[in-house]
Design a protein around this motif. Structure first.
Motif: not given
Length: 211
Positions: A161-176
């Motif tokens: 989850s952190y990697g996806l947000v940190r890399r910019g692949y997803h917004w935090p709400l996408d992950v949530a």
């Protein structure tokens, strides 16, 4: 029921904010701006949500669970592994139409496109590693090993989850949103597994005689 209702309500709230361009999206974008920093570690962490990485882990857990439960003489030994496999199959079945419906653009760190909500990689990681953990926990005798397995599962999901947000692949709400979706699917797996074990505990086994 609470484990199903709470993530369902939160998921509906997030979807509403995405569709209505609500105030949560502004907070989401500011949080993303603060966190995004594409680098090699974030790329590697995001890979934990790849199908090629997560699904083989789940497949191994399904095979071990089926083998161990069948060896105990459990009548419906196949039900927990089947529930776990079904949860994994439901991930793309549910995520794909949600992506098309919400049509959310990606972050500035990715090429212009839409269909980023919810995060398929996050849902894959949560369901694959979470299901593997739920199925293997009852087979482990040591409390320390069980705690270690739960901790490992949490680290894998949070890392992806952190990697996806940190890399910019997803917004935090996408992950949530995918956390909510994954929580509902994992609750289903847990309920089916517990129900099958309780039924077998109260039913004489064809292999071992009366329970």
């Amino acid at each position: 029921m609470l484990l199903l209702v709470v993530p369902l309500v939160l998921f509906a709230l997030i979807i509403w904010q995405v569709l209505a361009d609500g105030p949560l999206l502004g907070l989401d974008e500011r949080l993303s701006d603060a966190l995004v920093h594409p680098d090699r570690p974030s790329e590697l962490l995001s890979d934990l949500g790849n199908v090629e990485v997560a699904v083989p882990v789940l497949a191994l857990a399904l095979a071990v669970t089926a083998w161990r439960l069948r060896a105990t003489g459990m009548d419906r030994w196949w039900l927990p592994p089947a529930a776990g496999a079904a949860a994994m199959v439901l991930v793309p079945v549910l995520v794909a139409p949600l992506k098309a419906w919400t049509d959310r653009p990606g972050t500035p760190a990715v090429p212009p496109a839409t269909g980023y909500f919810p995060s398929g990689h996050t849902a894959t990681a949560m369901v694959a590693y979470g299901t593997a953990t739920l199925l293997l926990l009852p087979l482990l005798g040591s409390p320390a090993v069980r705690r270690g397995l739960v901790a490992l599962c949490a680290l894998l999901v949070l890392g992806a989850s952190y990697g996806l947000v940190r890399r910019g692949y997803h917004w935090p709400l996408d992950v949530a949103g995918s956390w909510c979706l994954g929580a509902m699917l994992l609750t289903g797996v847990a309920l089916v597994s517990r129900s099958s074990r309780r039924t077998s505990a109260g039913t004489p086994s064809r292999r071992s005689g009366p329970s």
